[in-house]
Design a protein around this motif. Structure first.
Motif, PDB file in Angstrom:
ATOM      1  N   VAL A   1       0.872  -1.188   0.000  1.00 48.10           N
ATOM      2  CA  VAL A   1       0.000   0.000   0.000  1.00 48.10           C
ATOM      3  C   VAL A   1       0.899   1.225   0.000  1.00 48.10           C
ATOM      4  CG1 VAL A   1      -1.834   1.197   1.233  1.00 48.10           C
ATOM      5  CG2 VAL A   1      -1.669  -1.286   1.385  1.00 48.10           C
ATOM      6  N   GLY A   2       0.583   2.221  -0.817  1.00 48.20           N
ATOM      7  CA  GLY A   2       1.392   3.440  -0.888  1.00 48.20           C
ATOM      8  C   GLY A   2       1.251   4.262   0.395  1.00 48.20           C
ATOM      9  N   LEU A   3       2.099   5.294   0.527  1.00 46.13           N
ATOM     10  CA  LEU A   3       2.117   6.102   1.755  1.00 46.13           C
ATOM     11  C   LEU A   3       0.769   6.776   2.030  1.00 46.13           C
ATOM     12  CD1 LEU A   3       3.725   7.482   4.059  1.00 46.13           C
ATOM     13  CD2 LEU A   3       4.277   9.285   2.448  1.00 46.13           C
ATOM     14  N   ILE A   4       0.229   7.457   1.008  1.00 48.75           N
ATOM     15  CA  ILE A   4      -1.004   8.222   1.229  1.00 48.75           C
ATOM     16  C   ILE A   4      -2.201   7.292   1.485  1.00 48.75           C
ATOM     17  CG2 ILE A   4      -2.552   9.994   0.264  1.00 48.75           C
ATOM     18  CD1 ILE A   4       0.238  11.063   0.912  1.00 48.75           C
ATOM     19  N   PRO A   5      -2.440   6.244   0.619  1.00 49.51           N
ATOM     20  CA  PRO A   5      -3.567   5.341   0.942  1.00 49.51           C
ATOM     21  C   PRO A   5      -3.391   4.696   2.310  1.00 49.51           C
ATOM     22  CG  PRO A   5      -2.758   4.925  -1.289  1.00 49.51           C
ATOM     23  CD  PRO A   5      -1.805   5.888  -0.653  1.00 49.51           C
ATOM     24  N   GLY A   6      -2.121   4.372   2.672  1.00 49.98           N
ATOM     25  CA  GLY A   6      -1.855   3.762   3.983  1.00 49.98           C
ATOM     26  C   GLY A   6      -2.258   4.694   5.117  1.00 49.98           C
ATOM     27  N   LEU A   7      -1.950   5.978   4.930  1.00 48.77           N
ATOM     28  CA  LEU A   7      -2.298   6.951   5.970  1.00 48.77           C
ATOM     29  C   LEU A   7      -3.810   7.072   6.125  1.00 48.77           C
ATOM     30  CD1 LEU A   7       0.155   9.905   5.467  1.00 48.77           C
ATOM     31  CD2 LEU A   7      -0.444   8.847   7.628  1.00 48.77           C
ATOM     32  N   PHE A   8      -4.512   7.116   4.978  1.00 44.05           N
ATOM     33  CA  PHE A   8      -5.969   7.228   5.063  1.00 44.05           C
ATOM     34  C   PHE A   8      -6.573   5.986   5.716  1.00 44.05           C
ATOM     35  CE2 PHE A   8      -5.499  10.636   1.811  1.00 44.05           C
ATOM     36  CZ  PHE A   8      -6.096  11.640   2.566  1.00 44.05           C
ATOM     37  N   ALA A   9      -5.973   4.807   5.428  1.00 39.96           N
ATOM     38  CA  ALA A   9      -6.480   3.574   6.055  1.00 39.96           C
ATOM     39  C   ALA A   9      -6.294   3.659   7.561  1.00 39.96           C
ATOM     40  CB  ALA A   9      -5.729   2.364   5.490  1.00 39.96           C
ATOM     41  N   PHE A  10      -5.138   4.212   7.986  1.00 41.42           N
ATOM     42  CA  PHE A  10      -4.864   4.339   9.411  1.00 41.42           C
ATOM     43  C   PHE A  10      -5.868   5.305  10.065  1.00 41.42           C
ATOM     44  CE2 PHE A  10      -2.755   6.746  12.815  1.00 41.42           C
ATOM     45  CZ  PHE A  10      -2.557   5.715  13.709  1.00 41.42           C
ATOM     46  N   LEU A  11      -6.137   6.421   9.370  1.00 32.71           N
ATOM     47  CA  LEU A  11      -7.080   7.399   9.927  1.00 32.71           C
ATOM     48  C   LEU A  11      -8.486   6.799  10.047  1.00 32.71           C
ATOM     49  CD1 LEU A  11      -5.861  10.645   8.100  1.00 32.71           C
ATOM     50  CD2 LEU A  11      -5.558  10.037  10.507  1.00 32.71           C
TER      51      LEU A  11
ATOM     52  N   MET B   1      -9.136   3.656  10.570  1.00 33.80           N
ATOM     53  CA  MET B   1      -9.074   2.725  11.707  1.00 33.80           C
ATOM     54  C   MET B   1      -9.181   3.504  13.033  1.00 33.80           C
ATOM     55  SD  MET B   1      -6.062   0.038  12.415  1.00 33.80           S
ATOM     56  CE  MET B   1      -4.980   1.218  13.166  1.00 33.80           C
ATOM     57  N   LEU B   2      -8.480   4.652  13.095  1.00 34.95           N
ATOM     58  CA  LEU B   2      -8.496   5.480  14.309  1.00 34.95           C
ATOM     59  C   LEU B   2      -9.920   5.976  14.596  1.00 34.95           C
ATOM     60  CD1 LEU B   2      -6.116   6.267  16.079  1.00 34.95           C
ATOM     61  CD2 LEU B   2      -6.018   8.445  14.875  1.00 34.95           C
ATOM     62  N   LYS B   3     -10.600   6.391  13.509  1.00 34.90           N
ATOM     63  CA  LYS B   3     -11.966   6.909  13.658  1.00 34.90           C
ATOM     64  C   LYS B   3     -12.879   5.803  14.197  1.00 34.90           C
ATOM     65  CE  LYS B   3     -15.409   9.452  10.970  1.00 34.90           C
ATOM     66  NZ  LYS B   3     -16.363   8.619  10.296  1.00 34.90           N
ATOM     67  N   ALA B   4     -12.737   4.581  13.624  1.00 29.99           N
ATOM     68  CA  ALA B   4     -13.585   3.459  14.054  1.00 29.99           C
ATOM     69  C   ALA B   4     -13.310   3.147  15.524  1.00 29.99           C
ATOM     70  CB  ALA B   4     -13.313   2.243  13.180  1.00 29.99           C
ATOM     71  N   ARG B   5     -12.037   3.216  15.919  1.00 27.12           N
ATOM     72  CA  ARG B   5     -11.661   2.922  17.308  1.00 27.12           C
ATOM     73  C   ARG B   5     -12.281   3.945  18.260  1.00 27.12           C
ATOM     74  NH1 ARG B   5      -7.255   4.838  20.164  1.00 27.12           N
ATOM     75  NH2 ARG B   5      -6.482   3.520  21.839  1.00 27.12           N
TER      76      ARG B   5
ATOM     77  N   GLU C   1     -14.915   5.753  17.731  1.00 25.58           N
ATOM     78  CA  GLU C   1     -16.374   5.589  17.768  1.00 25.58           C
ATOM     79  C   GLU C   1     -16.747   4.467  18.731  1.00 25.58           C
ATOM     80  OE1 GLU C   1     -17.307   7.270  13.291  1.00 25.58           O
ATOM     81  OE2 GLU C   1     -17.340   5.110  13.647  1.00 25.58           O
ATOM     82  N   LYS C   2     -15.940   3.380  18.694  1.00 24.99           N
ATOM     83  CA  LYS C   2     -16.238   2.256  19.592  1.00 24.99           C
ATOM     84  C   LYS C   2     -16.043   2.683  21.048  1.00 24.99           C
ATOM     85  CE  LYS C   2     -16.170  -1.848  16.982  1.00 24.99           C
ATOM     86  NZ  LYS C   2     -15.382  -2.405  15.948  1.00 24.99           N
ATOM     87  N   LYS C   3     -14.972   3.477  21.281  1.00 26.42           N
ATOM     88  CA  LYS C   3     -14.714   3.933  22.660  1.00 26.42           C
ATOM     89  C   LYS C   3     -15.864   4.804  23.153  1.00 26.42           C
ATOM     90  CE  LYS C   3     -10.622   5.540  24.143  1.00 26.42           C
ATOM     91  NZ  LYS C   3      -9.367   6.243  23.946  1.00 26.42           N
ATOM     92  N   ALA C   4     -16.334   5.704  22.262  1.00 23.35           N
ATOM     93  CA  ALA C   4     -17.411   6.620  22.653  1.00 23.35           C
ATOM     94  C   ALA C   4     -18.700   5.856  22.936  1.00 23.35           C
ATOM     95  CB  ALA C   4     -17.636   7.642  21.543  1.00 23.35           C
ATOM     96  N   ALA C   5     -18.888   4.726  22.220  1.00 22.15           N
ATOM     97  CA  ALA C   5     -20.135   3.973  22.397  1.00 22.15           C
ATOM     98  C   ALA C   5     -20.059   3.021  23.599  1.00 22.15           C
ATOM     99  CB  ALA C   5     -20.427   3.173  21.129  1.00 22.15           C
ATOM    100  N   ALA C   6     -18.870   2.859  24.200  1.00 18.11           N
ATOM    101  CA  ALA C   6     -18.728   1.933  25.337  1.00 18.11           C
ATOM    102  C   ALA C   6     -19.524   2.470  26.529  1.00 18.11           C
ATOM    103  CB  ALA C   6     -17.254   1.785  25.699  1.00 18.11           C
ATOM    104  N   ASP C   7     -19.806   1.585  27.507  1.00 20.73           N
ATOM    105  CA  ASP C   7     -20.697   2.000  28.607  1.00 20.73           C
ATOM    106  C   ASP C   7     -19.978   2.834  29.671  1.00 20.73           C
ATOM    107  OD1 ASP C   7     -19.102   0.190  29.791  1.00 20.73           O
ATOM    108  OD2 ASP C   7     -20.664  -1.286  30.225  1.00 20.73           O
ATOM    109  N   GLY C   8     -18.725   3.118  29.475  1.00 23.99           N
ATOM    110  CA  GLY C   8     -18.007   3.963  30.425  1.00 23.99           C
ATOM    111  C   GLY C   8     -17.467   3.186  31.605  1.00 23.99           C
ATOM    112  N   ASN C   9     -17.784   1.895  31.640  1.00 29.03           N
ATOM    113  CA  ASN C   9     -17.337   1.083  32.763  1.00 29.03           C
ATOM    114  C   ASN C   9     -15.955   0.501  32.470  1.00 29.03           C
ATOM    115  OD1 ASN C   9     -17.436  -0.198  35.157  1.00 29.03           O
ATOM    116  ND2 ASN C   9     -18.715  -1.911  34.465  1.00 29.03           N
ATOM    117  N   THR C  10     -15.038   1.360  32.082  1.00 26.95           N
ATOM    118  CA  THR C  10     -13.702   0.873  31.732  1.00 26.95           C
ATOM    119  C   THR C  10     -12.696   1.322  32.785  1.00 26.95           C
ATOM    120  OG1 THR C  10     -13.518   2.795  30.322  1.00 26.95           O
ATOM    121  CG2 THR C  10     -14.032   0.725  29.218  1.00 26.95           C
ATOM    122  N   ARG C  11     -11.693   0.492  33.051  1.00 24.65           N
ATOM    123  CA  ARG C  11     -10.691   0.767  34.083  1.00 24.65           C
ATOM    124  C   ARG C  11      -9.474   1.399  33.410  1.00 24.65           C
ATOM    125  NH1 ARG C  11      -6.577  -2.476  36.325  1.00 24.65           N
ATOM    126  NH2 ARG C  11      -6.844  -4.003  34.683  1.00 24.65           N
ATOM    127  N   GLU C  12      -8.905   2.405  34.045  1.00 28.85           N
ATOM    128  CA  GLU C  12      -7.716   2.999  33.415  1.00 28.85           C
ATOM    129  C   GLU C  12      -6.546   2.034  33.522  1.00 28.85           C
ATOM    130  OE1 GLU C  12      -5.410   7.110  32.810  1.00 28.85           O
ATOM    131  OE2 GLU C  12      -6.251   6.852  34.795  1.00 28.85           O
TER     132      GLU C  12
END
Ligand code: FES
Length: 401
Positions: A4-14, A16-20, A22-33
């Motif tokens: 994968v080239g540099l730019i498509p790779g970066l967009f794929a990473f971004l 993935m970050l967005k999906a992560r 979103e999942k964190k925001a949707a969690a019930d907040g009952n997470t331990r640091e």
């Protein structure tokens, strides 16, 4: 495996970050640091809340400020690192990087950091500090930051420290700390001063060099001194360096002083055949104040006024700027908050996106990653505008948190 080239790779990473996120925001907040994260945060807090506990006059234009914590222990640091001091002056929120002149051991057990500052008559920040800081003044900062310190895997244990004026600060910290450790590197200090009144930490330097003559040595040279004084007069030339240390190969040079000294030394180092670039380390010195001295700066763009359209996610501003100043200065003068730390193009904290316009970046101060260059990001602290333009900055946040 598919490449994968540099730019498509970066967009794929971004993506993935967005999906992560979103999942964190949707969690019930009952997470331990995570305890490791908690420990790291405690050791490297986002902000330091300090208080001035002592002010010492070093000479007519230089003062040392002792800073203790207002709310707990001070983070560990390595001799040579700096604090980024946050300041609000009038409507301007800004920051300045000051090397810690005390030793790491002095910060232990609810101890202190010290920073040593020269008053610059036409400066913006140092007159403010000199007139307003006294015992009891509360100061906010981040850090310690920076990589101007001895690293055994990278550096030779024979350190040659070249200092100009207040550029002595990292080296007095190193000498004090190295003195506590028989396995620490040896250090030869070559110290250039304007005159004898300009020498800082004279008593401490004298004491350490006489207590550890086999490990620490010092050579002074002065821009101005009487011819019959017995002192050496002149700049830190290749000949003088050779007189002090013999052959420069197999040594690591640490250099801290004004920009003009860096320019001078670059020419002198070119006279040491075989000296590799990696043997010389320069402390960040901020940005040159005179674009006329910057190699490669377009002559027809000097001293021009331009308009910049600055915007973040929520607001936008149209501000005047000068081609003679880094973009960050114009942004701060307009009262816009943009975080800064090193103010030398290195740390990336002020990273912003250039939407349009021409800019100049000093090649030596271009600390951007290759991907950022490809995607049009700039570090406003080390970027000069050459035309009207538009810049997208990160969302603002209060300078003092
Ligand atoms: S403040 Fe460090 S790169 Fe701009």
């Amino acid at each position: 495996m598919k490449k994968v080239g540099l730019i498509p790779g970066l967009f794929a990473f971004l993506r993935m970050l967005k999906a992560r996120n979103e999942k964190k925001a949707a969690a019930d907040g009952n997470t331990r640091e995570d305890p490791i994260t908690a420990l790291a945060k405690a050791m490297h807090p986002d902000a330091l809340h300090l208080i001035v506990t002592q002010v010492r006059e070093e000479n007519a234009t230089v003062k040392t400020y002792r800073l203790a914590s207002r709310n707990g222990a001070l983070p560990l640091f390595k001799p040579g690192q700096y604090l980024s001091i946050k300041l609000n002056i009038g409507q301007t929120s800004t920051a300045r990087a000051y090397t810690i002149s005390s030793a790491p051991y002095e910060a232990d057990d609810n101890g202190y950091y010290e920073i040593t500052i020269r008053h610059k008559k036409d400066g913006f920040v140092s007159p403010h500090i000199f007139s307003s800081w006294e015992e009891g003044t509360e100061v906010d900062a981040t850090g310690p930051h920076g990589d101007f310190f001895y690293q055994p895997l990278r550096d030779n244990p024979n350190i040659i420290a070249i200092a100009g004026g207040t550029g002595i600060t990292p080296f007095v910290s190193m000498l004090k700390q190295f003195a506590c450790d028989a396995n620490a590197p040896s250090l030869t200090l070559i110290y250039g001063c304007c005159d004898t009144d300009d020498i800082l930490f004279e008593d401490k330097l004298k004491e350490l060099c006489s207590d550890y003559p086999e490990r620490f040595r010092r050579f002074n040279t002065f821009e101005k001194c009487e011819s019959d004084s017995g002192l050496r007069k002149g700049f830190i030339t290749a000949e003088f360096i050779r007189e002090c240390i013999g052959e420069p190969l197999e040594k690591s040079f640490f250099i801290c002083g004004p920009e003009i000294m860096y320019e001078f030394l670059a020419k002198e180092f070119a006279r040491f055949p075989g000296l590799e670039y990696k043997q010389t380390r320069y402390e960040l010195g901020g940005m040159p104040l005179n674009t006329g001295r910057i190699a490669g700066f377009p002559k027809d763009a000097m001293k021009k006024n331009v308009m910049l359209h600055i915007r973040n996610e929520f607001t936008d501003w149209h501000i005047p700027a000068s081609t003679d100043e880094p973009i960050l200065v114009a942004i701060e003068r307009a009262g816009i908050i943009l975080d800064s730390r090193c103010r030398s193009g290195e740390c990336g904290i002020c990273r912003s996106k250039l939407i349009s316009g021409d800019v100049f970046i000093i090649p030596d101060k271009d600390g951007r990653r290759a991907a950022d260059k490809a995607l049009g990001y700039i570090h406003p602290c080390s970027t000069y505008p050459l035309s009207d333009g538009e810049i997208l900055i990160p969302p603002g946040r209060p300078a003092q948190t």
